[in-house]
Design an enzyme around this catalytic site. Structure first.
Site, PDB file in Angstrom:
ATOM      1  CG  HIS A 102      42.285  43.124  36.869  1.00 38.30           C
ATOM      2  ND1 HIS A 102      43.410  43.596  36.335  1.00 38.30           N
ATOM      3  CD2 HIS A 102      41.993  41.673  36.349  1.00 38.30           C
ATOM      4  CE1 HIS A 102      43.644  42.732  35.414  1.00 38.30           C
ATOM      5  NE2 HIS A 102      42.968  41.838  35.495  1.00 38.30           N
ATOM      6  CB  CYS A 103      44.500  47.159  41.126  1.00 34.07           C
ATOM      7  SG  CYS A 103      43.625  48.150  39.827  1.00 34.07           S
TER       8      CYS A 103
END
Lengths: 365, 365
Positions: free
Chosen positions: A354-355
């Site tokens: 996600h990052c």
């Protein structure tokens, strides 16, 4: 493209949920040898797997420095677009724009970025190239841009349901290194104006020892309005237990902007993962950059998954709970394909799938 | 995007004439202080005027290094797209891709670039960033790419009529610093394969003292198939006279790929323009970069105009012939608006409007 002086709320623009349709995804190519072991080559191999997996669902653009351009272009599949973009590291979730839409047009929110805490407890210095990333992605997307001078935020520190609710953590948004000149109420006001919200739900803390000051995207995510995922452990001896329990209590006692209770799926965490000797040795030592020491506990969490059109990409860790994580997510997202990617290399750099991704929402409904 | 191993001719792609419809135009932001006086600030002001003028006719993208990104974005009008691109200088005509089309799709020809002569008589060292520009523009345009490893060419050294004819100069294409490992016939073969041509017309030399080894785009341009512009002087004492006369004789005795005679409009040159003391003093002295000495004669020519959708941009020099140049071009292009731009600052850097622009043709007919 234009820099706008108004706010998305005033202009009728809102941030869609990640589960709403995407136009595509941005990724930044990893390279800094003081964060990624062995000249970032193992990390690059994992980023390629992530980009490739996403590209089966939606268009992917990979941003890369001039120095690494030829290498990235050669290693990435042909269907992935490669554009030059200077950067200080590869966390486009945090330095990239947060896109908002009015159903016809997209615009970008270009948050001020200070590497997760600036001179107080930031992770490296300087961060000027990162702070230009959001603007450059907006230009590539032909999107006008709101710049929040004097308000620092990373995209990984927020999650929205697209219907007026935002979830974040006090650990991050009230940290000394970000907006300590603002009160909690003032911070709420900024979020509401720039993302078009009615309600902020404040969790206390994120994943144990998360170097981002507890980004919400490593512990919590929306499935859809009224339904969410929470990272979880049953190990009461782990300091993580108390953190998760606290989150659950808050979520169970809250309602969202539309007055709904939020259904919570518990997503079991992997067992604690520590940096190995060989992993630590591959990282350059540089003053001012967070070191990667042997034995340090990493902030491993399946909640750092990324929702794409028709799919969910979840990091795996060769842990007995990998299989369970896929099951939990398949249960929560019955209509999406769940893709597991072994992602220890991203975790070693301080985040996960996600990052390293940033969605561009479809502009038109 | 993909690197293709075939050739445009084999794949049914041809280079359109500049006068055919464009999708848009690329420009690179000038900055190197060893070529552009006073930190390139006066040149930047002129580049902005050019970009602004083109943007009234078609979309403009300006490529800029990270160091100059914020400055360029702030100075350029909002309707112009600004993207990051490392470069060694701002001559996108020469380092950018030459686009070819099959009427449905565009692709790029990515010529090998060596700064106008490499280690023999190139204008600066190194040129590696320039040589990556074509590839990067292709990616931005979602265009697959032909790379001509071992064949060096700049876009400014060729002009085509889009119907099988190319005009170039022997001074440039047979120069020692480019493809001296190839015969003239082999060079013709490369051009024919990569641009889909039947006929090459070889002029002898370009504008007197042109540091590009006589690029054709400073002395000649097509108006449309069968009709062209040739820079001209009536001053028989000027070494330029003999060069122009030689070009005219060749053109008058040639036919194009379709067997047509070529109608030639003579475009009178300005009077010789020399570098002033103050202009020379503003340029950093750097070993290996061509110096800008007081009194050096510049290769000023109105033929370095650029054709856009519905318009023609022509450089002006505050010369009595400025007005005449506009008249000649209006006569040659009766359906286009002729825009004159005072462009001494571009000339001081070694080229003019055509050299700093690169068209992207419309992909579909």
């Amino acid at each position: 493209m234009k820099r706008l002086d108004s706010t998305p709320k005033a202009d009728g623009f809102r941030m869609p949920g990640e589960f709403e349709p995407h136009k595509g995804t941005y990724i930044i190519w990893p390279e800094r040898p003081d964060n990624w072991r062995y000249g970032a080559k193992p990390a690059q191999a994992t980023f390629i797997k992530v980009a490739e997996a996403i590209s089966k669902f939606e268009p992917v653009t990979v941003c890369v420095s001039d120095e690494q351009y030829a290498n990235a272009r050669q290693l990435l599949p042909d269907n992935i677009k490669v554009v030059e973009m200077s950067n200080n590291d590869s966390w486009v979730r945090d330095c990239g724009p947060t896109f908002v839409t009015n159903g016809k047009e997209i615009r970008g929110v270009d948050w001020e970025f200070n590497a997760w805490g600036g001179l107080v407890d930031g992770l490296y210095f300087p961060w000027d190239k990162d702070d230009r990333v959001a603007q450059k992605i907006c230009e590539l997307e032909n999107a006008n841009r709101y710049r929040t001078e004097g308000f620092i935020l990373e995209g990984g520190s927020i999650h929205v349901d697209g219907e007026g609710t935002l979830v974040t953590t006090e650990e991050c948004l009230l940290s000394e290194g970000r907006n300590s000149h603002l009160t909690k109420e003032e911070i709420e006001e900024h979020l509401k104006k720039y993302l078009n919200l009615e309600k902020i739900i404040w969790l206390k803390r994120g994943i144990y020892l998360d170097e981002t000051n507890g980004h919400v995207d490593n512990i919590f995510s929306f499935v859809k309005p009224g339904e969410a995922i929470l990272a979880w452990t049953e190990d009461k001896n782990d300091p993580q237990y108390e953190i998760c329990k606290e989150c659950l209590d808050i979520l169970e006692n809250e309602t969202d902007a539309r007055g709904r209770k939020i259904k919570v799926h518990k997503l079991l965490l992997p067992k604690p993962i520590l940096i190995a000797k060989e992993e630590s040795e591959g990282v350059d030592a540089v003053d001012g950059t967070l070191p990667r020491n042997e034995g340090d506990r990493l902030a491993a969490s399946y909640a750092n998954f990324y929702i794409v059109n028709g799919g969910v990409l979840v990091p795996l860790f060769n842990d007995p709970n990998d299989k369970k994580a896929i099951e939990t997510l398949q249960n929560a997202f019955p209509d999406r394909e769940i893709i597991g990617i072994y992602a220890r290399e991203i975790l070693l750099g301080g985040g996960n799938i996600h990052c390293i991704t940033q969605q561009v929402p479809k502009g038109a409904d």
